[in-house]
Design a protein around this motif. Structure first.
Motif, short mmCIF file in Angstrom:
data_model
loop_
_atom_site.label_atom_id
_atom_site.label_comp_id
_atom_site.label_asym_id
_atom_site.label_seq_id
_atom_site.Cartn_x
_atom_site.Cartn_y
_atom_site.Cartn_z
N SER A 82 0.86 -1.18 0.00
CA SER A 82 0.00 0.00 0.00
C SER A 82 0.89 1.22 0.00
CB SER A 82 -0.90 -0.01 1.24
OG SER A 82 -1.50 1.26 1.43
N ASN A 83 0.44 2.27 -0.65
CA ASN A 83 1.20 3.53 -0.66
C ASN A 83 0.96 4.34 0.60
OD1 ASN A 83 2.33 3.04 -3.20
ND2 ASN A 83 0.55 3.90 -4.25
N GLU A 84 -0.01 3.93 1.42
CA GLU A 84 -0.34 4.66 2.63
C GLU A 84 0.48 4.13 3.80
OE1 GLU A 84 -4.45 6.49 3.99
OE2 GLU A 84 -4.37 4.36 4.49
N LEU A 85 1.02 5.04 4.60
CA LEU A 85 1.78 4.69 5.79
C LEU A 85 0.90 4.91 7.01
CD1 LEU A 85 4.40 3.98 7.32
CD2 LEU A 85 5.00 6.41 7.22
N ARG A 86 0.76 3.86 7.82
CA ARG A 86 -0.09 3.93 9.01
C ARG A 86 0.76 3.65 10.25
NH1 ARG A 86 -6.04 2.73 8.41
NH2 ARG A 86 -6.54 3.53 6.33
N ILE A 87 0.81 4.62 11.15
CA ILE A 87 1.63 4.51 12.35
C ILE A 87 0.72 4.65 13.57
CG2 ILE A 87 3.56 5.45 13.66
CD1 ILE A 87 4.75 6.47 11.10
N ALA A 88 0.84 3.71 14.51
CA ALA A 88 0.03 3.73 15.73
C ALA A 88 0.93 3.94 16.94
CB ALA A 88 -0.75 2.41 15.86
#
Length: 305
Positions: free
Chosen positions: A153-159
């Motif tokens: 995915s081109n989206e970066l998700r950081i929690a």
């Protein structure tokens, strides 16, 4: 702090966080530094497999092309020598990662170079180096092996966890000393008093500035707070972030529920938490960074390197 690379979000990363060096590290552990050096030289033309933080690095670097300017810098900060580090640079070139700067500290703790580079985040597999970086005021985490890789995915998700990560551990100290009732009393009485910043506040600020350079409806970076807090302890968190002028895209107040299923639902690329138990569960579903900071992390509880 000095800012060696002004105007950029700077990630410093160790060789073993970027690539899978488990085989050569085993040589080092069982046969010593000279055998390790010789092993790396003999295998320096063999490309290393991606490590736990490789997808994060690749996505962060891709934002430079999206913005048309270099807003993200990744630097290699490693205990290797330049001699043994050649294999790492060869692998960087193979994967076409735009990483050109490095500090090889020859077996010593490399954290003094973080300030010179103007580092916003340091990721390593070496827990002692991470602790030194945290003590020096940098956001830092020990990357743990075992996380499930997300679909492309081109989206970066950081929690992020809250207390002792984004925020100080002041509330956690009250909870551990007096239990849930004392914690809830404190949070009700302090609802309008912002929490002090934790070790990852500066990184979140830098990440938020990067987010703001993209259109709101097309930002490829998404952030989430994933915390064991619940009402009534939610209000102080919300007001703290408002006081900091920091936006989080999603906030999950779980009231002590296991975070793993929620991290999967958020499709996190990486999750940062201070508590070793939470990290052990999270690492089964997502690349996880243990933040050995605050009251939950006395020196004897360091996770194994």
């Amino acid at each position: 702090m000095s800012k060696g690379l002004k105007g950029k979000l700077v990630l410093a990363i160790s060789s073993r966080a970027l690539f899978d060096l488990s085989e050569s590290h085993q040589v080092y552990l069982t046969q010593g530094i000279e055998a390790y050096r010789q092993y790396q030289i003999e295998h320096e033309d063999e490309v290393l497999e991606p490590g736990e933080a490789f997808p994060l690095v690749k996505k962060l670097l891709s934002f430079n092309a999206s913005l048309g300017r270099d807003r993200v810098e990744v630097v290699l900060v490693s205990r290797n020598s330049a001699d043994t580090g050649l294999r790492v640079f060869n692998s960087i070139q193979h994967y076409e990662l735009a990483i050109s700067r490095a500090a090889f500290s020859g077996g010593r703790n490399p954290h003094p170079y973080l300030n010179a580079f103007g580092c916003d985040l340091f990721l390593s597999t070496h827990a002692d180096d991470v602790r030194s970086a945290l003590d020096a005021g940098f956001a830092a985490a020990t990357i743990l092996a075992g996380g499930t890789r997300r679909a492309q995915s081109n989206e970066l998700r950081i929690a992020f966890d809250g207390d002792a990560v984004l925020f100080s551990d002041e509330a956690e100290r009250v909870y551990q000393a007096g239990g849930i009732e004392a914690f809830q009393v404190l949070e009700r009485e302090s609802a309008r008093s912002p929490l002090r910043g934790g070790p990852f506040k500066g990184f979140l600020e830098a990440l938020n500035l990067l987010q703001r350079e993209f259109p709101d409806d097309a930002c490829p970076i998404r952030t989430a707070l994933v915390t064991a807090r619940s009402a009534p302890a939610h209000e102080r968190v919300i007001r703290t972030l408002r006081d900091w002028d920091i936006r989080l895209d999603e906030s999950l107040f779980l009231g002590g529920l296991d975070k793993s299923a929620f991290l999967e639902a958020f499709a996190a690329d990486v999750f940062f938490d201070d508590q070793a138990g939470h990290c052990e569960r999270a690492r089964q579903v997502v690349a996880t960074g243990h933040v050995p900071h605050g009251i939950s992390n006395p020196l004897r509880d360091l996770p194994a390197d």
